[in-house]
Design a protein around this motif. Structure first.
Motif, mmCIF file in Angstrom:
data_model
loop_
_atom_site.group_PDB
_atom_site.id
_atom_site.type_symbol
_atom_site.label_atom_id
_atom_site.label_comp_id
_atom_site.label_asym_id
_atom_site.label_seq_id
_atom_site.Cartn_x
_atom_site.Cartn_y
_atom_site.Cartn_z
ATOM 1 N N LYS A 74 1.316 7.018 -6.514
ATOM 2 C CA LYS A 74 0.223 7.968 -6.729
ATOM 3 C C LYS A 74 0.709 9.403 -6.572
ATOM 4 O O LYS A 74 0.393 10.266 -7.395
ATOM 5 C CB LYS A 74 -0.923 7.720 -5.740
ATOM 6 C CG LYS A 74 -1.803 6.562 -6.089
ATOM 7 C CD LYS A 74 -2.904 6.446 -5.046
ATOM 8 C CE LYS A 74 -3.780 5.255 -5.246
ATOM 9 N NZ LYS A 74 -4.810 5.146 -4.208
ATOM 10 N N SER A 75 1.479 9.668 -5.528
ATOM 11 C CA SER A 75 1.951 11.034 -5.294
ATOM 12 C C SER A 75 2.892 11.493 -6.408
ATOM 13 O O SER A 75 2.856 12.654 -6.819
ATOM 14 C CB SER A 75 2.624 11.161 -3.934
ATOM 15 O OG SER A 75 3.838 10.454 -3.907
ATOM 16 N N GLU A 87 0.718 12.273 -9.432
ATOM 17 C CA GLU A 87 -0.018 13.522 -9.230
ATOM 18 C C GLU A 87 0.865 14.750 -9.401
ATOM 19 O O GLU A 87 0.376 15.824 -9.735
ATOM 20 C CB GLU A 87 -0.679 13.529 -7.856
ATOM 21 C CG GLU A 87 -1.843 12.561 -7.748
ATOM 22 C CD GLU A 87 -2.331 12.362 -6.321
ATOM 23 O OE1 GLU A 87 -1.677 12.858 -5.373
ATOM 24 O OE2 GLU A 87 -3.377 11.702 -6.166
ATOM 25 N N ASP A 136 0.819 -1.207 0.000
ATOM 26 C CA ASP A 136 0.000 0.000 0.000
ATOM 27 C C ASP A 136 0.853 1.257 0.000
ATOM 28 O O ASP A 136 0.516 2.224 -0.683
ATOM 29 C CB ASP A 136 -0.936 0.008 1.212
ATOM 30 C CG ASP A 136 -2.049 -1.025 1.064
ATOM 31 O OD1 ASP A 136 -2.334 -1.431 -0.076
ATOM 32 O OD2 ASP A 136 -2.639 -1.403 2.084
ATOM 33 N N SER A 137 1.961 1.243 0.756
ATOM 34 C CA SER A 137 2.821 2.426 0.791
ATOM 35 C C SER A 137 3.481 2.654 -0.565
ATOM 36 O O SER A 137 3.647 3.800 -0.990
ATOM 37 C CB SER A 137 3.869 2.303 1.888
ATOM 38 O OG SER A 137 4.729 1.224 1.617
ATOM 39 N N THR A 138 3.840 1.597 -1.263
ATOM 40 C CA THR A 138 4.420 1.719 -2.596
ATOM 41 C C THR A 138 3.416 2.342 -3.560
ATOM 42 O O THR A 138 3.770 3.213 -4.354
ATOM 43 C CB THR A 138 4.855 0.337 -3.126
ATOM 44 O OG1 THR A 138 5.731 -0.258 -2.181
ATOM 45 C CG2 THR A 138 5.540 0.445 -4.462
ATOM 46 N N ILE A 139 2.177 1.923 -3.461
ATOM 47 C CA ILE A 139 1.126 2.478 -4.318
ATOM 48 C C ILE A 139 0.913 3.946 -3.997
ATOM 49 O O ILE A 139 0.756 4.769 -4.902
ATOM 50 C CB ILE A 139 -0.175 1.667 -4.167
ATOM 51 C CG1 ILE A 139 0.023 0.274 -4.762
ATOM 52 C CG2 ILE A 139 -1.346 2.383 -4.828
ATOM 53 C CD1 ILE A 139 -1.099 -0.697 -4.493
ATOM 54 N N GLU A 140 0.941 4.293 -2.710
ATOM 55 C CA GLU A 140 0.761 5.700 -2.323
ATOM 56 C C GLU A 140 1.911 6.562 -2.849
ATOM 57 O O GLU A 140 1.695 7.681 -3.309
ATOM 58 C CB GLU A 140 0.652 5.824 -0.802
ATOM 59 C CG GLU A 140 -0.627 5.238 -0.231
ATOM 60 C CD GLU A 140 -1.890 5.809 -0.861
ATOM 61 O OE1 GLU A 140 -1.968 7.043 -1.052
ATOM 62 O OE2 GLU A 140 -2.792 5.018 -1.174
ATOM 63 N N ILE A 141 3.129 6.046 -2.792
ATOM 64 C CA ILE A 141 4.281 6.784 -3.317
ATOM 65 C C ILE A 141 4.114 6.990 -4.823
ATOM 66 O O ILE A 141 4.328 8.091 -5.334
ATOM 67 C CB ILE A 141 5.599 6.037 -3.012
ATOM 68 C CG1 ILE A 141 5.882 6.070 -1.509
ATOM 69 C CG2 ILE A 141 6.764 6.626 -3.799
ATOM 70 C CD1 ILE A 141 6.998 5.137 -1.074
#
Length: 75
Positions: free
Chosen positions: A9-10, A13, A2-7
């Motif tokens: 995504k940011s 963006e 999940d943290s990899t996906i959040e990174i």
């Protein structure tokens, strides 16, 4: 994961509109169907053996001396 996906995504963006458009075109042109000549049951077997070895580090993998040798080859 999940943290990899959040990174990711940011980072996406923060792309400029022009870069984001180019990135979308690249992704759209990629074949997203996973292709592997190795049957899934064999991949599962290797995964299970590695997981067992991680839980029992004193054991040897039958296809490598130890997990670090396997990680070096896969890196």
């Amino acid at each position: 994961m999940d943290s990899t996906i959040e990174i990711l995504k940011s980072k996406i963006e923060s792309l400029t509109p022009k870069l984001a458009e180019a990135f979308i075109r690249i992704i759209d042109n990629m074949d997203t169907t996973p292709t592997s000549a190795i049957p899934q049951f064999q991949l599962d077997e290797v995964f299970d053996r590695i997981q067992f070895h991680n839980e029992n580090p004193s054991t040897k993998l039958d296809f490598f001396e130890n997990i670090s040798e396997f990680e070096k080859i896969c890196a």
